[in-house]
Design a protein around this motif. Structure first.
Motif, mmCIF file in Angstrom:
data_model
loop_
_atom_site.group_PDB
_atom_site.id
_atom_site.type_symbol
_atom_site.label_atom_id
_atom_site.label_comp_id
_atom_site.label_asym_id
_atom_site.label_seq_id
_atom_site.Cartn_x
_atom_site.Cartn_y
_atom_site.Cartn_z
ATOM 1 N N GLY A 37 61.049 24.496 62.909
ATOM 2 C CA GLY A 37 61.892 23.442 63.453
ATOM 3 C C GLY A 37 61.282 22.776 64.678
ATOM 4 N N ILE A 56 51.006 23.694 57.709
ATOM 5 C CA ILE A 56 52.384 23.226 57.875
ATOM 6 C C ILE A 56 53.129 23.464 56.571
ATOM 7 C CG2 ILE A 56 51.796 21.516 59.635
ATOM 8 C CD1 ILE A 56 52.015 19.356 57.484
ATOM 9 N N GLY A 57 54.440 23.635 56.684
ATOM 10 C CA GLY A 57 55.229 23.905 55.488
ATOM 11 C C GLY A 57 56.698 23.663 55.725
ATOM 12 N N THR A 58 57.482 24.037 54.733
ATOM 13 C CA THR A 58 58.934 23.874 54.817
ATOM 14 C C THR A 58 59.576 25.201 54.425
ATOM 15 O OG1 THR A 58 58.733 21.562 54.138
ATOM 16 C CG2 THR A 58 60.912 22.554 53.967
ATOM 17 N N ARG A 94 66.731 22.975 55.379
ATOM 18 C CA ARG A 94 65.287 23.069 55.334
ATOM 19 C C ARG A 94 64.710 22.731 56.697
ATOM 20 N NH1 ARG A 94 63.161 20.022 50.043
ATOM 21 N NH2 ARG A 94 62.164 21.998 49.544
ATOM 22 N N SER A 150 60.934 22.496 59.015
ATOM 23 C CA SER A 150 59.474 22.493 59.000
ATOM 24 C C SER A 150 58.947 23.739 59.691
ATOM 25 C CB SER A 150 58.941 21.259 59.733
ATOM 26 O OG SER A 150 59.448 20.091 59.149
ATOM 27 N N SER A 151 57.752 24.130 59.322
ATOM 28 C CA SER A 151 57.148 25.288 59.969
ATOM 29 C C SER A 151 55.677 25.023 60.230
ATOM 30 C CB SER A 151 57.291 26.529 59.080
ATOM 31 O OG SER A 151 56.589 26.340 57.869
ATOM 32 N N ILE A 152 55.130 25.798 61.155
ATOM 33 C CA ILE A 152 53.704 25.686 61.456
ATOM 34 C C ILE A 152 53.124 27.077 61.661
ATOM 35 C CG2 ILE A 152 53.911 25.501 63.978
ATOM 36 C CD1 ILE A 152 51.730 23.279 63.844
ATOM 37 N N ILE A 198 55.461 16.778 61.708
ATOM 38 C CA ILE A 198 55.386 17.779 60.634
ATOM 39 C C ILE A 198 56.498 17.525 59.622
ATOM 40 C CG2 ILE A 198 55.542 20.238 60.086
ATOM 41 C CD1 ILE A 198 54.426 20.810 62.908
ATOM 42 N N THR A 199 57.705 17.244 60.118
ATOM 43 C CA THR A 199 58.824 16.966 59.219
ATOM 44 C C THR A 199 58.550 15.719 58.381
ATOM 45 O OG1 THR A 199 60.383 18.013 60.725
ATOM 46 C CG2 THR A 199 61.301 16.440 59.141
ATOM 47 N N GLU A 248 56.170 16.660 55.657
ATOM 48 C CA GLU A 248 56.786 17.566 54.684
ATOM 49 C C GLU A 248 57.815 16.856 53.807
ATOM 50 O OE1 GLU A 248 54.449 20.298 54.640
ATOM 51 O OE2 GLU A 248 56.353 21.063 53.882
#
Lengths: 95, 95
Positions: free
Chosen positions: A42, A70-72, A84, A86-88, B49-50, B53
């Motif tokens: 987040g 990076i991801g979700t 959902r 975001s992530s790092i 990032i969001t 994604e």
């Protein structure tokens, strides 16, 4: 000894001041870690970047950023609502 | 035509809602761009990032994250005070 455990080298960035996470990562490298992963989700992903950058710029200039992923991620709250975020993941290595 | 200009493929993430930046990037890919770079500074790095994604998960699942660069930039305010902020550059490519 638990030194070989993977999670020993992961710093989860939360709501506390950045410097605590910087020093936690610094401690891991000082104790012999070759790689430390800084993770966050987040809005805290911004802080994770700052943690990695302060660590490199102020304490360990020899650190390299090996990879940034990076991801979700899906979070399910108690009432079953799925959100959902975001992530790092920042992979730092000592060369 | 200015289509070859490098900056055409850069999205600077600012304070507006994320979806505007998502759609700006989507428009660039729809217009033929093979690569788009999403950039941001400070707390807005989390939003970058969001943006990347949401674009991948909702609109362009074939997009790959080619690279993520993190860094530090120095900003000089009008009174000469220098502050440092974290930055991110997310390189998205259509395969």
């Amino acid at each position: 000894m638990t030194e070989e455990k993977k999670d020993d080298n992961v710093i989860y960035v939360g709501k506390k001041p950045s410097m605590g996470y910087v020093l936690a990562a610094l401690t891991q490298f000082t104790n012999g870690a070759k790689e430390v992963v800084v993770k966050a989700r987040g809005k805290l992903t911004a802080k994770a970047i700052t943690v990695a950058e302060v660590l490199r710029n102020r304490y360990l200039p020899e650190l390299k950023v090996k990879d940034v992923k990076i991801g979700t991620e899906e979070l399910t709250s108690e009432d079953g609502k799925v959100s959902r975020v975001s992530s790092i993941e920042i992979y730092l290595v000592k060369e």
